[in-house]
Design a protein around this motif. Structure first.
Motif, PDB file in Angstrom:
ATOM      1  N   GLN A  17      31.833  53.556  34.148  1.00 46.07           N
ATOM      2  CA  GLN A  17      32.115  52.418  35.007  1.00 46.07           C
ATOM      3  C   GLN A  17      31.056  51.413  35.307  1.00 46.07           C
ATOM      4  N   LYS A  18      31.297  50.251  35.127  1.00 41.59           N
ATOM      5  CA  LYS A  18      30.258  49.236  35.278  1.00 41.59           C
ATOM      6  C   LYS A  18      30.866  48.194  35.985  1.00 41.59           C
ATOM      7  N   LEU A  19      30.308  47.512  37.173  1.00 40.35           N
ATOM      8  CA  LEU A  19      30.848  46.778  37.908  1.00 40.35           C
ATOM      9  C   LEU A  19      30.572  45.389  37.451  1.00 40.35           C
ATOM     10  N   SER A  20      31.513  44.462  37.402  1.00 45.49           N
ATOM     11  CA  SER A  20      31.733  43.227  36.848  1.00 45.49           C
ATOM     12  C   SER A  20      30.787  42.156  37.713  1.00 45.49           C
ATOM     13  N   GLN A  21      30.529  41.300  37.479  1.00 44.41           N
ATOM     14  CA  GLN A  21      29.761  40.304  38.480  1.00 44.41           C
ATOM     15  C   GLN A  21      30.547  39.872  39.699  1.00 44.41           C
ATOM     16  N   GLN A  22      31.731  39.510  39.323  1.00 42.61           N
ATOM     17  CA  GLN A  22      32.491  39.324  40.568  1.00 42.61           C
ATOM     18  C   GLN A  22      32.522  40.537  41.623  1.00 42.61           C
ATOM     19  N   GLN A  23      32.752  41.725  40.996  1.00 40.83           N
ATOM     20  CA  GLN A  23      32.739  43.030  41.838  1.00 40.83           C
ATOM     21  C   GLN A  23      31.533  42.984  42.670  1.00 40.83           C
ATOM     22  N   MET A  24      30.394  42.891  41.676  1.00 45.05           N
ATOM     23  CA  MET A  24      29.045  42.932  42.502  1.00 45.05           C
ATOM     24  C   MET A  24      28.781  41.949  43.664  1.00 45.05           C
ATOM     25  N   LEU A  25      29.525  40.715  43.589  1.00 50.82           N
ATOM     26  CA  LEU A  25      29.372  39.747  44.503  1.00 50.82           C
ATOM     27  C   LEU A  25      30.281  40.197  45.549  1.00 50.82           C
ATOM     28  N   GLN A  26      31.456  40.777  45.521  1.00 46.56           N
ATOM     29  CA  GLN A  26      32.214  41.249  46.507  1.00 46.56           C
ATOM     30  C   GLN A  26      31.453  42.067  47.373  1.00 46.56           C
ATOM     31  N   VAL A  27      30.908  43.276  46.583  1.00 43.10           N
ATOM     32  CA  VAL A  27      30.068  44.390  47.317  1.00 43.10           C
ATOM     33  C   VAL A  27      29.134  43.669  48.213  1.00 43.10           C
ATOM     34  N   LYS A  28      28.324  42.867  47.489  1.00 40.71           N
ATOM     35  CA  LYS A  28      27.157  42.201  48.250  1.00 40.71           C
ATOM     36  C   LYS A  28      27.590  41.627  49.627  1.00 40.71           C
ATOM     37  N   LEU A  29      28.756  40.511  49.561  1.00 38.99           N
ATOM     38  CA  LEU A  29      29.194  39.938  50.653  1.00 38.99           C
ATOM     39  C   LEU A  29      29.770  40.865  51.851  1.00 38.99           C
TER      40      LEU A  29
END
Length: 497
Positions: A17-29
């Motif tokens: 499982q690899k997070l997409s850039q959008q998912q990484m942004l959501q996690v960060k925020l």
């Protein structure tokens, strides 16, 4: 007889499982407290011309520069480079208009919620943020970073790690799908113990003091302190200074000096890092504002602070539409402009969606916490807090446990009874022999009250306290009494005289 080597080839199917850039942004925020989110939104507004606020005063100008024609004649190398760039652009633009349709442009939706009031008590960095800042300066692998983040989130308000290494390993495996050895966790923990202030991440009071002594200048005093805490810790906790003095062969002056230096150590290094439960409220910006009406109705709003409504710049959206409808006759500069505009619009839409997703996640998490702990929000009595762990809220919301963990870290709720970190509402449960589940927090409150009321000339032993707790409806064992008493920082009976 010579052995025959046989080489075989096998196929292995593994799901990664690899997070997409959008998912990484959501996690960060999602991990950000409100003040940090405000900074992130302002930085994104400055960085992305396709992102703007819904306020007319902040709207971007429609005038945009479009790259002009190259001046002068091209040589062979320039022509080759230009053709290669055009081919790359054509490949990148190939899907536009078919399966790669531009998403719809986000506008400024009317705010249907109640008015949001910014209640700011100051601008500070939390206990956990300060540790994560130091973590950012470490050269860690992604795996080590995940372990350290979990360790930091597992520290109590004193800055100590009360969980065992094997239980942390189990939690990482179950909740985060990270399979690590105890050796790996211990190695990362030792790096965390090198952070400031000294003593952070210790597993026991003894380790906490030794970590602080280790940073003192070399010399006889440091050696004496290490010997005291390392070899005479039991005598030290019982204040048997006569035995310590005799055992270490110290003079009265040396003993007095050693006592003075030991008192300078901090048994609660986490308190030096900033706010803990219910403390330093003037330095906290709450993410949730919870209101309790006189009839017991509990409602809440999200504190939006200075985060504005965001939208995609109409001029950029129009630019994409215009170029997309005239793809056939575009020259290189127009293709570059289209690719640039498309990239910025998609990035703006992704950021807007991540901010909205953060609000949705915070909302349903806080709602689930209130549903579980409604009695506390109605009367403010800490003893009414029910046992509640991350999994309870994950099950109620349908969110992942790691998501609940991110929401509950470094975020605060302002209530009628004070401002609390979300971690305050979580506590383990204690199951009695009859199968009744009790909140460990409630048990500790009752235990502390029992000790406060005892005859100070004849303080209660742990056995007597266990009997007293049973009479109050908390049938816990003597060893459980001793464990909770130590966690409350209360000494044994003979030291309470």
């Amino acid at each position: 007889m010579a052995q025959k080597l046989i080489q075989t080839q096998t196929q292995k199917l593994a799901q990664v499982q690899k997070l997409s850039q959008q998912q990484m942004l959501q996690v960060k925020l999602l991990e950000m407290p409100l003040t940090e989110l405000e900074e992130s939104v302002n930085a994104e507004l400055d960085d992305n011309p396709a992102l703007e606020t819904s306020s007319p005063d902040d709207a971007l100008s429609d005038e945009r520069e479009t790259p002009g024609e190259d001046a002068g004649e091209e040589n062979f190398e320039q022509q080759t480079e230009r053709e290669e760039r055009e081919e790359a652009l054509d490949n990148a633009l190939e899907g536009i208009g078919r399966d790669d349709e531009m998403p719809e442009t986000y506008g400024a939706a009317p705010n249907r919620n109640a008015d949001y009031e910014e209640i700011v008590y100051g601008d500070t960095v939390s206990f956990y943020d300060k540790l994560k800042e130091q973590m950012g300066m470490e050269n860690l692998t992604d795996r080590q970073r995940d372990i350290m983040e979990y360790l930091i989130g597992s520290l109590d308000d004193d800055g100590l790690l009360r969980k065992s290494i094997d239980s942390i390993g189990d939690e990482l495996a179950i909740y985060h799908n990270i399979d690590v050895t105890e050796t790996e966790i211990t190695e990362v923990l030792h790096r965390l113990q090198g952070f400031d202030p000294a003593g952070i991440g210790a597993r026991t009071l003894q380790e906490c003091l030794l970590l602080q002594i280790e940073r003192k200048p070399a010399g006889r005093l440091k050696e004496a302190m290490q010997t005291l805490v390392g070899s005479y810790f039991d005598e030290f906790t019982k204040k048997h200074w006569d035995k310590i003095q005799a055992g270490m062969g110290l003079t009265d002056m040396q003993t007095a000096t050693l006592q003075a230096e030991i008192r300078k150590l901090n048994p609660k290094p986490g308190a030096a890092l900033g706010e803990t439960e219910g403390r330093n409220i003037q330095q906290i910006t709450p993410d949730f504002i919870i209101d309790t009406a006189d009839d017991g109705t509990v409602s809440f709003t999200l504190n939006r602070g200075d985060v504005p409504e965001l939208k995609v710049s109409p001029s950029f959206a129009d630019m994409v539409d215009t170029y997309k409808n005239n793809r056939q006759g575009m020259n290189r500069q127009e293709k570059e402009a289209l690719l640039y505009a498309k990239e910025k619009v998609e990035k703006a839409q992704g950021f807007i969606e991540a901010v909205k997703q953060r609000r949705r996640t915070l909302y349903i998490t806080m709602k689930a916490i209130i549903d579980r702990q409604r009695r506390f929000f109605q009367d403010g009595d800490e003893a009414d807090l029910k046992p509640m762990v991350l999994k309870d809220i994950a099950d109620r919301t349908g969110l992942d446990i790691s998501t609940i963990s991110r929401v509950s870290n470094v975020k605060y709720a302002q209530t009628k009874w004070g401002t609390f970190p979300l971690r305050f509402f979580f506590s383990d449960g204690y199951t009695t022999e009859d199968g009744e589940e009790l909140s460990t927090r409630k048990i500790k409150i009752a235990l502390k009250e029992a000790i406060d009321k005892e005859d100070k000339k004849k303080p209660l032993s742990d056995d007597a306290l266990a009997a007293e707790m049973k009479q109050q409806g908390f049938p816990i064992a003597r060893r459980t009494v001793a464990k909770y008493r130590e966690q409350l920082g209360i000494p044994v009976a003979r030291l309470r005289k």
